[in-house]
Design an enzyme around this catalytic site. Structure first.
Site, PDB file in Angstrom:
ATOM      1  N   SER A  49      23.401 -12.532   2.228  1.00  0.00           N
ATOM      2  CA  SER A  49      24.459 -12.006   3.097  1.00  0.00           C
ATOM      3  C   SER A  49      24.997 -13.176   3.914  1.00  0.00           C
ATOM      4  O   SER A  49      24.843 -13.247   5.124  1.00  0.00           O
ATOM      5  CB  SER A  49      23.900 -10.907   4.006  1.00  0.00           C
ATOM      6  OG  SER A  49      22.917 -11.430   4.867  1.00  0.00           O
ATOM      7  N   HIS A 161      19.837  -7.008   0.582  1.00  0.00           N
ATOM      8  CA  HIS A 161      18.517  -7.515   0.221  1.00  0.00           C
ATOM      9  C   HIS A 161      17.704  -6.538  -0.615  1.00  0.00           C
ATOM     10  O   HIS A 161      16.546  -6.791  -0.921  1.00  0.00           O
ATOM     11  CB  HIS A 161      17.725  -7.890   1.483  1.00  0.00           C
ATOM     12  CG  HIS A 161      18.320  -9.042   2.225  1.00  0.00           C
ATOM     13  ND1 HIS A 161      17.896  -9.423   3.467  1.00  0.00           N
ATOM     14  CD2 HIS A 161      19.308  -9.911   1.885  1.00  0.00           C
ATOM     15  CE1 HIS A 161      18.609 -10.478   3.868  1.00  0.00           C
ATOM     16  NE2 HIS A 161      19.466 -10.771   2.933  1.00  0.00           N
ATOM     17  N   GLN A 169      20.545  -4.002   7.089  1.00  0.00           N
ATOM     18  CA  GLN A 169      19.815  -4.950   6.237  1.00  0.00           C
ATOM     19  C   GLN A 169      18.325  -5.090   6.577  1.00  0.00           C
ATOM     20  O   GLN A 169      17.493  -5.194   5.685  1.00  0.00           O
ATOM     21  CB  GLN A 169      20.493  -6.313   6.347  1.00  0.00           C
ATOM     22  CG  GLN A 169      19.934  -7.386   5.449  1.00  0.00           C
ATOM     23  CD  GLN A 169      20.710  -8.681   5.591  1.00  0.00           C
ATOM     24  OE1 GLN A 169      21.741  -8.863   4.969  1.00  0.00           O
ATOM     25  NE2 GLN A 169      20.222  -9.593   6.418  1.00  0.00           N
ATOM     26  N   GLU A 170      17.997  -5.096   7.878  1.00  0.00           N
ATOM     27  CA  GLU A 170      16.603  -5.396   8.243  1.00  0.00           C
ATOM     28  C   GLU A 170      16.109  -4.551   9.410  1.00  0.00           C
ATOM     29  O   GLU A 170      16.791  -4.450  10.434  1.00  0.00           O
ATOM     30  CB  GLU A 170      16.477  -6.881   8.648  1.00  0.00           C
ATOM     31  CG  GLU A 170      16.862  -7.815   7.526  1.00  0.00           C
ATOM     32  CD  GLU A 170      16.958  -9.273   7.970  1.00  0.00           C
ATOM     33  OE1 GLU A 170      16.267  -9.654   8.937  1.00  0.00           O
ATOM     34  OE2 GLU A 170      17.724 -10.015   7.344  1.00  0.00           O
ATOM     35  N   GLU A 211      12.997  -9.872   1.148  1.00  0.00           N
ATOM     36  CA  GLU A 211      12.168 -10.479   2.200  1.00  0.00           C
ATOM     37  C   GLU A 211      10.804  -9.813   2.305  1.00  0.00           C
ATOM     38  O   GLU A 211      10.069 -10.037   3.268  1.00  0.00           O
ATOM     39  CB  GLU A 211      12.915 -10.439   3.532  1.00  0.00           C
ATOM     40  CG  GLU A 211      14.194 -11.272   3.471  1.00  0.00           C
ATOM     41  CD  GLU A 211      14.969 -11.312   4.767  1.00  0.00           C
ATOM     42  OE1 GLU A 211      14.625 -10.574   5.705  1.00  0.00           O
ATOM     43  OE2 GLU A 211      15.930 -12.090   4.845  1.00  0.00           O
ATOM     44  N   ASP A 248      18.526  -6.086  12.105  1.00  0.00           N
ATOM     45  CA  ASP A 248      19.640  -6.929  11.670  1.00  0.00           C
ATOM     46  C   ASP A 248      20.544  -6.040  10.827  1.00  0.00           C
ATOM     47  O   ASP A 248      20.199  -5.680   9.696  1.00  0.00           O
ATOM     48  CB  ASP A 248      19.157  -8.136  10.854  1.00  0.00           C
ATOM     49  CG  ASP A 248      20.340  -8.996  10.390  1.00  0.00           C
ATOM     50  OD1 ASP A 248      21.483  -8.707  10.804  1.00  0.00           O
ATOM     51  OD2 ASP A 248      20.110  -9.955   9.617  1.00  0.00           O
ATOM     52  N   GLU A 299      20.892  -7.729  15.692  1.00  0.00           N
ATOM     53  CA  GLU A 299      21.578  -8.898  15.142  1.00  0.00           C
ATOM     54  C   GLU A 299      22.822  -8.455  14.366  1.00  0.00           C
ATOM     55  O   GLU A 299      22.772  -7.454  13.648  1.00  0.00           O
ATOM     56  CB  GLU A 299      20.589  -9.622  14.220  1.00  0.00           C
ATOM     57  CG  GLU A 299      21.137 -10.865  13.545  1.00  0.00           C
ATOM     58  CD  GLU A 299      20.077 -11.464  12.605  1.00  0.00           C
ATOM     59  OE1 GLU A 299      18.861 -11.359  12.885  1.00  0.00           O
ATOM     60  OE2 GLU A 299      20.476 -12.015  11.559  1.00  0.00           O
ATOM     61  N   ASP A 326      24.357 -14.060  14.080  1.00  0.00           N
ATOM     62  CA  ASP A 326      23.971 -14.805  12.871  1.00  0.00           C
ATOM     63  C   ASP A 326      25.260 -15.237  12.163  1.00  0.00           C
ATOM     64  O   ASP A 326      25.727 -16.362  12.340  1.00  0.00           O
ATOM     65  CB  ASP A 326      23.092 -13.907  11.998  1.00  0.00           C
ATOM     66  CG  ASP A 326      22.822 -14.477  10.617  1.00  0.00           C
ATOM     67  OD1 ASP A 326      23.152 -15.650  10.385  1.00  0.00           O
ATOM     68  OD2 ASP A 326      22.288 -13.757   9.741  1.00  0.00           O
ATOM     69  N   LYS A 351      19.612 -20.845  11.355  1.00  0.00           N
ATOM     70  CA  LYS A 351      19.232 -21.038   9.950  1.00  0.00           C
ATOM     71  C   LYS A 351      19.681 -22.448   9.582  1.00  0.00           C
ATOM     72  O   LYS A 351      20.894 -22.722   9.568  1.00  0.00           O
ATOM     73  CB  LYS A 351      19.963 -20.029   9.079  1.00  0.00           C
ATOM     74  CG  LYS A 351      19.560 -18.573   9.273  1.00  0.00           C
ATOM     75  CD  LYS A 351      20.588 -17.683   8.603  1.00  0.00           C
ATOM     76  CE  LYS A 351      20.089 -16.280   8.351  1.00  0.00           C
ATOM     77  NZ  LYS A 351      21.211 -15.394   7.913  1.00  0.00           N
ATOM     78  N   HIS A 379      14.392 -17.698   8.584  1.00  0.00           N
ATOM     79  CA  HIS A 379      14.393 -17.988   7.144  1.00  0.00           C
ATOM     80  C   HIS A 379      15.705 -17.515   6.538  1.00  0.00           C
ATOM     81  O   HIS A 379      16.582 -16.997   7.230  1.00  0.00           O
ATOM     82  CB  HIS A 379      13.223 -17.247   6.488  1.00  0.00           C
ATOM     83  CG  HIS A 379      13.352 -15.741   6.578  1.00  0.00           C
ATOM     84  ND1 HIS A 379      12.661 -14.858   5.800  1.00  0.00           N
ATOM     85  CD2 HIS A 379      14.144 -14.950   7.381  1.00  0.00           C
ATOM     86  CE1 HIS A 379      12.993 -13.614   6.101  1.00  0.00           C
ATOM     87  NE2 HIS A 379      13.881 -13.647   7.060  1.00  0.00           N
ATOM     88  N   ARG A 380      15.834 -17.661   5.211  1.00  0.00           N
ATOM     89  CA  ARG A 380      16.910 -17.019   4.453  1.00  0.00           C
ATOM     90  C   ARG A 380      16.280 -16.005   3.506  1.00  0.00           C
ATOM     91  O   ARG A 380      15.073 -16.042   3.250  1.00  0.00           O
ATOM     92  CB  ARG A 380      17.697 -18.041   3.605  1.00  0.00           C
ATOM     93  CG  ARG A 380      18.418 -19.127   4.365  1.00  0.00           C
ATOM     94  CD  ARG A 380      19.357 -18.657   5.435  1.00  0.00           C
ATOM     95  NE  ARG A 380      20.370 -17.691   5.099  1.00  0.00           N
ATOM     96  CZ  ARG A 380      21.689 -17.914   5.138  1.00  0.00           C
ATOM     97  NH1 ARG A 380      22.129 -19.118   5.456  1.00  0.00           N
ATOM     98  NH2 ARG A 380      22.564 -16.953   4.891  1.00  0.00           N
ATOM     99  N   LYS A 402      11.979 -15.229  12.731  1.00  0.00           N
ATOM    100  CA  LYS A 402      12.267 -14.164  11.773  1.00  0.00           C
ATOM    101  C   LYS A 402      11.926 -14.718  10.404  1.00  0.00           C
ATOM    102  O   LYS A 402      12.600 -15.631   9.918  1.00  0.00           O
ATOM    103  CB  LYS A 402      13.770 -13.886  11.881  1.00  0.00           C
ATOM    104  CG  LYS A 402      14.204 -12.572  11.337  1.00  0.00           C
ATOM    105  CD  LYS A 402      15.663 -12.328  11.635  1.00  0.00           C
ATOM    106  CE  LYS A 402      16.474 -12.560  10.391  1.00  0.00           C
ATOM    107  NZ  LYS A 402      17.652 -11.693  10.284  1.00  0.00           N
TER     108      LYS A 402
HETATM  109  C1  LIG Z   1      18.019 -13.731   6.635  1.00  0.00           C
HETATM  110  C2  LIG Z   1      19.209 -13.161   6.492  1.00  0.00           C
HETATM  111  O1  LIG Z   1      19.744 -12.928   5.285  1.00  0.00           O
HETATM  112  P1  LIG Z   1      20.501 -13.998   4.371  1.00  0.00           P
HETATM  113  O2  LIG Z   1      19.603 -15.162   4.206  1.00  0.00           O
HETATM  114  O3  LIG Z   1      20.742 -13.249   3.083  1.00  0.00           O
HETATM  115  O4  LIG Z   1      21.772 -14.351   5.072  1.00  0.00           O
HETATM  116  C3  LIG Z   1      19.983 -12.672   7.648  1.00  0.00           C
HETATM  117  O5  LIG Z   1      21.079 -12.137   7.481  1.00  0.00           O
HETATM  118  O6  LIG Z   1      19.548 -12.831   8.783  1.00  0.00           O
HETATM  119 MG   LIG Z   2      21.290 -11.819   9.748  1.00  0.00          MG
END
Ligand SMILES: C=C(OP(=O)(O)O)C(=O)O
Ligand SMILES: [Mg+2]
Length: 438
Positions: A49, A161, A169-170, A211, A248, A299, A326, A351, A379-380, A402
């Site tokens: 994403s 994801h 997403q999270e 993840e 997130d 997020e 982000d 990131k 992380h990614r 994270k």
């Molecule tokens: C970890 C994430 O996903 P991505 O690495 O796919 O951007 C995020 O969006 O915070």
């Molecule tokens: Mg994010």
């Protein structure tokens, strides 16, 4: 000043946790006075994403395995970057990164690729730490590095994801009142296992997303949060006191420019009607969720370009929860500065591959911290076994990390590295709630 000359740089293609090609670099430093050699190796992660304003991840036109290759980025390391950095002092990280930026010559690493520059930038730092016989976190952070991060552990995946119906997403848990990182990690792992048991009992899927969080089909965020609260309660750590929740939303992925609305495809498919929300409905939705559940951090609650929306969101909820940018900030000091001027968000997600050099990522952290914003090291979704960000989180005293669920080696590598760091820090290590007043 000690001179650790860069005497070799080698790039190669490796696989990431999604089975796609990514970049790794190995850097050799030679101590000029003794001829002793030291090497550092670092691998680059990859997002799914991804924000529109991230630095360029250079990909070939051709597929290798399944994803697009990184042969061009690797070749840039082995030719242009090697040439530009050979003979330079590996202990001068800022100078190394400045040369990487100049050699690239663009604002977004569009020539060399942020994947090429980052691999080398991180590998130089690792080799430098090695040459001084110092742990990486100590080399990066110096004397004042003793704060262990609170995990923001992703235990349920959705959005890009996972192939389920969950649109956010999270869904993450934060063991804020643990006595140490290791205790916090154990609490999270227990809750993760309780959640698995609950999913099995309810006949829901225990398959996982990118993840490592579970990825069952659930109708909406409330349904997910209800299950997570049940899992936290089973663990005997009171939700809202010992364990809090972070989200997130990755809402840039839900936003449709044509309609100006946020679309919820999963929720729509299960409810049999098109579910959309405009900016103010999104904010109200979050407010309701915060009222019902112990959420302390959200997020990317709104899309990467919705500055007006972010202003409203921050005004309304910024005093109640941490609002993390982000896709909004993309680890970029220019976007962070613009956001701070508008008084939006309260934290930056960091990131390293969004910006492409270690110095720039660390500058983003410092800028945030100097202005009362928090920094969350991340992380990614496509990761490798490289635990660099664990050291980085400790080095900058971020206080939050994270890095996914405790069930995939690419994520566990970071947690395990943090366990080792905590042991090394001994009684100097400290761990504390990033939101003591919430
Ligand atoms: C970890 C994430 O996903 P991505 O690495 O796919 O951007 C995020 O969006 O915070
Ligand atoms: Mg994010």
């Amino acid at each position: 000043m000690i001179y650790m000359q860069i005497t070799n740089i080698h790039g190669r293609e490796i696989l990431d946790s999604r089975g796609n090609p990514t970049v790794e670099a190995e850097v050799t430093l030679t101590e000029t006075s003794t001829g002793k050699r030291f090497t550092g190796c670092a691998a680059v992660p990859s997002g799914a994403s991804t924000g529109r304003f991230e630095a360029v991840e250079l990909r070939d036109a051709q597929e290798r395995y399944f994803g697009l290759g990184v042969q061009k980025a690797v070749s840039n390391i082995n030719t242009k970057i090697k040439e530009a950095l050979s003979g330079r002092n590996g202990l001068d990280q800022q100078e190394v990164d400045r040369i990487l930026m100049e050699t690239d010559g663009t604002d977004n690493k569009g020539n060399l690729g942020a994947n090429a520059t980052l691999a080398v930038s991180l590998a130089v730092a690792r080799a430098a730490a090695e040459s001084l016989n110092m742990p990486l976190y100590r080399y990066l952070g110096g004397v004042h590095t003793d704060r262990m991060p609170v995990p923001m552990m992703n235990i349920l995946n959705g959005g890009k994801h996972a192939a389920n119906t969950v649109d956010f997403q999270e869904f993450m848990i934060m063991p804020v009142s643990a006595g140490s990182f290791s205790e916090g990690l154990r609490i999270c792992a227990e809750i993760y296992h309780y959640l698995k048991k609950i999913l099995v009992q309810k006949g829901l899927s225990t398959g996982v997303g990118d993840e490592g969080g579970f990825a069952p089909d659930l109708p909406d965020a409330r349904a997910v949060l209800t299950l997570i609260i049940e899992a936290i309660e089973k663990s005997k750590y009171p939700p809202g006191k010992d364990v809090k929740i972070a989200l997130d939303v990755a809402s840039s992925e839900l936003y449709n420019e044509k309609t100006g609305m946020y679309h919820f495809p999963g929720e729509s498919s299960l409810k049999g009607e098109e579910i959309v929300r405009d900016t103010s409905e999104m904010i109200t939705y979050y407010e309701e969720l915060i009222n019902e559940f112990p959420i302390v951090s959200i997020e990317d609650g709104l899309a990467e370009d919705d500055w007006e929306g972010w202003k409203k969101l921050t005004k309304r909820l910024g005093g109640r929860v941490q609002l993390v940018g982000d896709d909004l900030f993309v680890t970029n000091t220019k976007r962070l500065e613009a956001g701070m001027k508008l008084n939006v968000a309260g934290a930056i997600l960091v990131k390293v591959n969004q910006i492409g050099t270690l110095s720039e990522a660390m500058e983003a952290v410092l800028m945030a911290q100097h202005h009362g914003y928090k920094a969350v090291i991340s992380h990614r979704s496509g990761e490798t076994e490289d635990p660099f960000i664990a050291d980085l989180a400790v080095a900058v005293n971020a206080g939050q990390i994270k890095t996914g669920a405790p069930c995939r080696s690419d994520r566990v590598a970071k947690y395990n590295r943090l366990l080792r760091i905590e042991e090394q820090l001994g009684r100097n290590a400290y761990y504390r709630d990033p939101f003591p007043t919430v």
